[in-house]
Motif scaffolding. Structure first.
Motif, short mmCIF file in Angstrom:
data_model
loop_
_atom_site.label_atom_id
_atom_site.label_comp_id
_atom_site.label_asym_id
_atom_site.label_seq_id
_atom_site.Cartn_x
_atom_site.Cartn_y
_atom_site.Cartn_z
N MET A 198 0.85 -1.19 0.00
CA MET A 198 0.00 0.00 0.00
C MET A 198 0.89 1.24 0.00
N SER A 199 0.55 2.21 -0.86
CA SER A 199 1.37 3.41 -0.96
C SER A 199 1.23 4.24 0.32
N HIS A 200 2.21 5.13 0.52
CA HIS A 200 2.19 5.98 1.71
C HIS A 200 0.94 6.86 1.71
N ALA A 201 0.59 7.40 0.52
CA ALA A 201 -0.58 8.27 0.42
C ALA A 201 -1.85 7.51 0.78
N LEU A 202 -1.90 6.26 0.32
CA LEU A 202 -3.07 5.43 0.60
C LEU A 202 -3.18 5.14 2.10
N LYS A 203 -2.02 4.87 2.70
CA LYS A 203 -2.02 4.60 4.15
C LYS A 203 -2.52 5.82 4.91
N GLN A 204 -2.08 6.98 4.47
CA GLN A 204 -2.52 8.21 5.14
C GLN A 204 -4.03 8.35 5.10
N VAL A 205 -4.59 8.06 3.91
CA VAL A 205 -6.03 8.21 3.74
C VAL A 205 -6.79 7.17 4.54
N ILE A 249 -14.21 11.59 1.05
CA ILE A 249 -14.60 12.64 0.10
C ILE A 249 -15.76 13.49 0.63
N SER A 250 -16.22 13.21 1.84
CA SER A 250 -17.43 13.87 2.34
C SER A 250 -17.27 15.39 2.44
N ASP A 251 -16.04 15.87 2.66
CA ASP A 251 -15.83 17.33 2.72
C ASP A 251 -16.08 17.99 1.37
N TYR A 252 -16.02 17.20 0.30
CA TYR A 252 -16.19 17.74 -1.06
C TYR A 252 -17.59 17.45 -1.61
N CYS A 253 -18.38 16.72 -0.83
CA CYS A 253 -19.74 16.38 -1.22
C CYS A 253 -20.68 17.25 -0.38
N THR A 254 -21.04 18.40 -0.92
CA THR A 254 -21.78 19.39 -0.14
C THR A 254 -23.13 19.70 -0.78
N GLU A 255 -23.93 20.47 -0.06
CA GLU A 255 -25.22 20.90 -0.61
C GLU A 255 -25.02 21.68 -1.91
N GLN A 256 -23.89 22.41 -1.98
CA GLN A 256 -23.62 23.24 -3.17
C GLN A 256 -23.10 22.39 -4.34
N SER A 257 -22.15 21.48 -4.03
CA SER A 257 -21.55 20.70 -5.12
C SER A 257 -22.47 19.59 -5.60
N ILE A 269 -10.69 11.06 -5.44
CA ILE A 269 -10.13 9.75 -5.09
C ILE A 269 -8.77 9.57 -5.77
N THR A 270 -8.70 9.98 -7.05
CA THR A 270 -7.45 9.87 -7.81
C THR A 270 -6.37 10.77 -7.23
N GLN A 271 -6.74 12.00 -6.88
CA GLN A 271 -5.78 12.95 -6.28
C GLN A 271 -5.15 12.36 -5.02
N MET A 272 -5.93 11.61 -4.26
CA MET A 272 -5.43 11.03 -3.01
C MET A 272 -4.66 9.73 -3.27
N GLY A 273 -4.63 9.30 -4.51
CA GLY A 273 -3.90 8.07 -4.84
C GLY A 273 -4.58 6.82 -4.31
N SER A 274 -5.89 6.89 -4.10
CA SER A 274 -6.58 5.75 -3.50
C SER A 274 -7.53 5.05 -4.46
N GLU A 275 -7.37 5.31 -5.76
CA GLU A 275 -8.31 4.69 -6.71
C GLU A 275 -8.18 3.17 -6.74
#
Length: 216
Positions: A1-8, A78-86, A173-179
């Motif tokens: 597992m990549s470091h980025a993935l572990k962080q997420v 991703i919940s911070d990016y899933c908003t009433e506006q978006s 998801i791709t930006q976080m390297g967790s795809e």
């Protein structure tokens, strides 16, 4: 597992607290068996098959709780990016809109924002999986006759979370390297529901041909 993935995925930023199996119970042993199959790198189509000598309802119950935990974790990232506006509508692209219905406040299918829908969905699933009358935890307590219908509804609604994440938030998801992790989780879910015929094939259509999606 990549470091980025572990962080997420080690942050344990679940959308809801994880539901755990009690050590020493049959479900805990089945959960360990399922995890061992995955960790051994078995073909997912093989890993989802009912182990010899095990009861199918027990195997299904363990996976429903596990998918609830995993999908919570995915949505939590991703919940911070899933908003009433978006995401003012709970959807999977222009062709698929999901409306919420329950036995209490929303007796008719109601259009809601994605975050509203997710909150209601996760609350509703928590109630189901914590209900001993539907998901009995004691060995020897029979499953009720409505167990599989309830499971099918839970899984078909959890599938909608995958649809929304893939179609509206996969760039994050791709930006976080967790795809790779999300794709594996989806494939595991897909093979499981196909193995036990738990979601109608037509309902799976929104993810045919998308990144990580599988054909019907």
């Amino acid at each position: 597992m990549s470091h980025a993935l572990k962080q997420v995925f080690n942050k344990d930023k679940t959308f809801r607290p994880k539901r755990k199996f009690e050590p020493g119970t049959q479900r805990f042993e089945l959960h360990k068996k399922a995890q061992a199959s995955l960790n051994a790198g078995l073909d997912l189509k093989v890993a989802v098959q009912l182990p010899p000598g095990e009861e199918q309802n027990d195997w299904v119950a363990v996976h429903v709780v596990d998918f609830f935990n995993r999908i919570n974790l995915i949505y939590g990232t991703i919940s911070d990016y899933c908003t009433e506006q978006s995401c003012p509508v709970m959807s999977g692209g222009p062709k698929y809109e999901y409306r919420w219905q329950d036995e209490h406040k929303y007796r008719r299918p109601t259009a809601l924002s994605a975050p509203q829908y997710m909150n209601l969905l996760m609350d509703w699933i928590e109630v189901q999986i914590n209900n001993e009358d539907i998901f009995p935890t004691n060995v020897g307590t029979p499953f009720p006759k409505n167990f599989l219908p309830v499971v099918k509804k839970i899984l078909s609604r959890l599938f909608r979370v995958f649809v929304h994440v893939y179609i509206h938030h996969f760039d994050r998801i791709t930006q976080m390297g967790s795809e790779a992790h999300v794709n594996t989780c989806y494939k595991h879910f897909y093979y499981f529901v196909k193995e036990f015929n738990l979601i109608d094939t037509k309902e799976l259509e929104p993810l045919v041909g998308v990144p990580g999606g599988l054909g019907g």
